[in-house]
Design a protein around this motif. Structure first.
Motif, PDB file in Angstrom:
ATOM      1  N   ILE A 110      39.869  37.289  44.809  1.00 53.09           N
ATOM      2  CA  ILE A 110      39.877  38.278  43.725  1.00 53.09           C
ATOM      3  C   ILE A 110      40.432  37.556  42.507  1.00 53.09           C
ATOM      4  CG2 ILE A 110      40.878  40.445  42.917  1.00 53.09           C
ATOM      5  CD1 ILE A 110      41.035  41.340  45.850  1.00 53.09           C
ATOM      6  N   ASP A 111      39.610  37.393  41.463  1.00 53.28           N
ATOM      7  CA  ASP A 111      40.030  36.520  40.360  1.00 53.28           C
ATOM      8  C   ASP A 111      40.878  37.217  39.295  1.00 53.28           C
ATOM      9  OD1 ASP A 111      38.203  37.956  38.795  1.00 53.28           O
ATOM     10  OD2 ASP A 111      36.712  36.352  38.747  1.00 53.28           O
ATOM     11  N   GLY A 112      41.005  38.550  39.350  1.00 57.65           N
ATOM     12  CA  GLY A 112      41.863  39.261  38.409  1.00 57.65           C
ATOM     13  C   GLY A 112      41.165  39.770  37.163  1.00 57.65           C
ATOM     14  N   VAL A 113      39.927  39.323  36.938  1.00 52.43           N
ATOM     15  CA  VAL A 113      39.210  39.759  35.731  1.00 52.43           C
ATOM     16  C   VAL A 113      37.851  40.380  36.027  1.00 52.43           C
ATOM     17  CG1 VAL A 113      40.389  38.241  34.098  1.00 52.43           C
ATOM     18  CG2 VAL A 113      38.438  37.363  35.395  1.00 52.43           C
ATOM     19  N   VAL A 161      43.026  35.953  48.447  1.00 48.48           N
ATOM     20  CA  VAL A 161      43.765  35.197  47.436  1.00 48.48           C
ATOM     21  C   VAL A 161      43.591  35.885  46.083  1.00 48.48           C
ATOM     22  CG1 VAL A 161      44.040  32.955  46.317  1.00 48.48           C
ATOM     23  CG2 VAL A 161      43.417  33.067  48.745  1.00 48.48           C
ATOM     24  N   LEU A 162      44.705  36.120  45.410  1.00 44.12           N
ATOM     25  CA  LEU A 162      44.718  36.807  44.128  1.00 44.12           C
ATOM     26  C   LEU A 162      45.557  36.006  43.121  1.00 44.12           C
ATOM     27  CD1 LEU A 162      45.655  39.005  46.592  1.00 44.12           C
ATOM     28  CD2 LEU A 162      45.014  40.611  44.811  1.00 44.12           C
ATOM     29  N   PRO A 163      45.415  36.311  41.840  1.00 41.86           N
ATOM     30  CA  PRO A 163      46.338  35.703  40.871  1.00 41.86           C
ATOM     31  C   PRO A 163      47.762  36.134  41.154  1.00 41.86           C
ATOM     32  CG  PRO A 163      44.469  36.780  39.765  1.00 41.86           C
ATOM     33  CD  PRO A 163      44.433  37.213  41.197  1.00 41.86           C
ATOM     34  N   GLY A 164      48.724  35.316  40.753  1.00 47.36           N
ATOM     35  CA  GLY A 164      50.108  35.751  40.821  1.00 47.36           C
ATOM     36  C   GLY A 164      50.279  37.060  40.078  1.00 47.36           C
ATOM     37  N   ARG A 180      44.500  42.268  33.282  1.00 45.92           N
ATOM     38  CA  ARG A 180      44.781  43.213  32.205  1.00 45.92           C
ATOM     39  C   ARG A 180      46.238  43.124  31.737  1.00 45.92           C
ATOM     40  NH1 ARG A 180      41.103  46.781  30.801  1.00 45.92           N
ATOM     41  NH2 ARG A 180      42.533  48.490  30.289  1.00 45.92           N
ATOM     42  N   ALA A 181      47.137  42.853  32.642  1.00 42.50           N
ATOM     43  CA  ALA A 181      48.530  42.656  32.237  1.00 42.50           C
ATOM     44  C   ALA A 181      48.653  41.457  31.300  1.00 42.50           C
ATOM     45  CB  ALA A 181      49.412  42.464  33.469  1.00 42.50           C
ATOM     46  N   ALA A 182      47.905  40.401  31.585  1.00 41.05           N
ATOM     47  CA  ALA A 182      47.930  39.228  30.712  1.00 41.05           C
ATOM     48  C   ALA A 182      47.425  39.577  29.316  1.00 41.05           C
ATOM     49  CB  ALA A 182      47.094  38.108  31.325  1.00 41.05           C
ATOM     50  N   VAL A 183      46.385  40.396  29.252  1.00 38.92           N
ATOM     51  CA  VAL A 183      45.864  40.825  27.953  1.00 38.92           C
ATOM     52  C   VAL A 183      46.919  41.627  27.202  1.00 38.92           C
ATOM     53  CG1 VAL A 183      44.128  42.248  26.801  1.00 38.92           C
ATOM     54  CG2 VAL A 183      43.454  40.785  28.711  1.00 38.92           C
ATOM     55  N   ALA A 216      44.818  35.260  35.997  1.00 40.02           N
ATOM     56  CA  ALA A 216      43.452  35.140  36.503  1.00 40.02           C
ATOM     57  C   ALA A 216      43.260  33.798  37.193  1.00 40.02           C
ATOM     58  CB  ALA A 216      42.430  35.289  35.375  1.00 40.02           C
ATOM     59  N   ILE A 217      42.395  33.801  38.198  1.00 38.52           N
ATOM     60  CA  ILE A 217      42.030  32.544  38.874  1.00 38.52           C
ATOM     61  C   ILE A 217      40.745  32.052  38.242  1.00 38.52           C
ATOM     62  CG2 ILE A 217      41.540  31.444  41.091  1.00 38.52           C
ATOM     63  CD1 ILE A 217      43.172  33.607  42.450  1.00 38.52           C
TER      64      ILE A 217
END
Length: 427
Positions: free
Chosen positions: A35-38, A78-81, A378-381, A390-391
């Motif tokens: 799951i890449d987060g985006v 596996v996901l982004p931190g 989205r948290a990073a944004v 994101a990965i």
């Protein structure tokens, strides 16, 4: 005497080595499900190439590149931190003792923060936005210690102190007359727009990454009411003007609808809590693209543990008045498509339990993928970061792995199996 001293130095050196993670190396990580987060896609058979703390490539698995170490996470999702947008690492944590933050020195507060940081990182949260501390600038000290590798912890973006009116929701009220509080506990107290602008400049000059304002009263502050506005629109605009001119973001603690609207109209980037947001307020947030950071888990913790431990009845009463309303507002915000980031108010509850909020977000309207993205891409944004969350190639190699599938059971994220930060295995 010399032998004792030498033994002490050896023991101290060994302890330092044990606290520090191993140096980053080139890794080739085989993911079972990615799951890449985006994106909404879950990919299989993917391998992540990591060099010098960053993700170099994400592609179908093949032969391990020359000089790389293959890491087999093929049995894991596996996901982004993970990212928590509302923590208080550099603080003692909530208790029945109102005076606890004043009793602890700045040094003790920072050391407690080091423990909180380690626990948070081990729980899979590799980045946090730390939104204030009573002991001003101890969060800056803690962030520096983590960046130097002195102590393990997540990447921290810190506020430095609370920007609040005198005796407002960001003050340590009810202990001694506020004027007698230590100076470092009042770094952000401002009575006028001019003072608010000056305090903003001071905090940014002394290491704050963003500014945290207190636009309404607080649940966990004596003598303030969550629905009551505090910082005025003019004060908030003065703060926003200074911060935005320096490329820094501003978030506002705001429970009540009027205070939320004041903050949005003043130009803040995000709202913390938003407990009493009504339909018009949520529509305004959507119109302005203002992010909401809503801590919908910890109301249950406050009611349960706060009651058992004898927290002030004022706290418990205000918590009861806001918990269900906040969850209803969250559900409506999801329906309206308002921007929502993952934010828990860690420190109100023990650090490391952050992931318990995911189940609440799903219960109150999000899909598991939306909840995951709220704590990753989205948290990073929301933070204005393009290097975490994101990965994808170019981002920091911050990743977590879990045996169970969090899209089937979101509580899987409460039991993280592996944590990596910057290409270094934490556990």
């Amino acid at each position: 005497m010399r032998r004792v001293r030498r033994g002490f130095l050896i023991a101290a050196f060994a302890a330092a080595l044990a606290a520090a993670p191993a140096s980053a190396e080139t890794l080739y990580v085989e993911a079972g499900r990615l799951i890449d987060g985006v994106s909404n896609e879950v990919r299989t058979g993917q391998c992540v190439t990591i060099e010098a703390e960053r993700i170099k490539a994400v592609a179908p698995c093949g032969k391990t590149p020359d000089g790389a170490t293959r890491l087999d996470w093929s049995a894991f999702t596996v996901l982004p931190g993970l990212i928590d947008l509302h923590t208080h690492l550099a603080d003692l944590g909530q208790s029945a003792d109102l005076a606890a933050p004043m009793k602890a020195s700045p040094a003790e507060t920072a050391l407690v923060g080091a423990r909180n940081a380690r626990v948070t990182l081990n729980a899979g949260f590799t980045s946090v936005r730390d939104v204030g501390t009573y002991r001003g600038l101890t969060d800056v000290t803690l962030r520096g210690a983590i960046e130097r590798g002195d102590v393990p912890g997540p990447r921290m973006w810190v506020a430095g102190a609370y920007l609040t009116i005198p005796k407002g929701g960001g003050e340590l009220n009810g202990v001694v007359p506020n004027e007698e509080l230590p100076a470092d506990m009042r770094l952000g107290v401002a009575a006028t727009p001019e003072e608010a602008a000056a305090k903003t400049t001071y905090l940014l000059d002394h290491g704050a990454d963003f500014i945290k304002t207190i636009a309404t009263g607080a649940v966990l502050a004596i003598g303030t009411e969550p629905g009551a506005p505090e910082l005025t629109v003019d004060q908030l605009r003065a703060i926003v003007k200074v911060a935005h001119a320096r490329g820094k973001r501003v978030t506002a603690h705001a429970h009540g609808a009027i205070g939320i609207r004041n903050a949005i109209n003043a130009g803040v980037d995000s709202i913390e809590h938003a407990s009493l947001a009504d339909e018009a307020t949520l529509q305004l947030a959507r119109k302005h693209g203002t992010w909401l950071a809503m801590d919908i888990f910890n109301g249950d913790y406050i009611d349960d543990i706060g009651t058992k431990e004898g927290w002030p009845e004022e706290y418990l009463r205000k918590n009861r008045e806001t918990t269900d309303a906040q969850r209803a507002a969250f559900k409506r915000a999801v329906e309206l498509g308002v921007k929502i980031g993952f934010a828990t108010d860690a420190g109100v509850y023990p650090h490391g339990m952050n992931a318990r909020q995911f189940a609440y977000m799903v219960k109150y309207g999000m899909t598991p993928m939306q909840a995951i993205q709220s704590a990753t891409g989205r948290a990073a944004v929301e933070m204005g970061r393009d290097d975490i969350g994101a990965i994808v190639p170019g981002r920091f190699a911050d990743m977590v792995a879990v045996k169970a599938d969090p899209l089937v059971d979101i509580t899987a994220l409460e039991k993280i199996d592996h944590v990596m930060k910057g290409g270094v295995l934490i556990r």
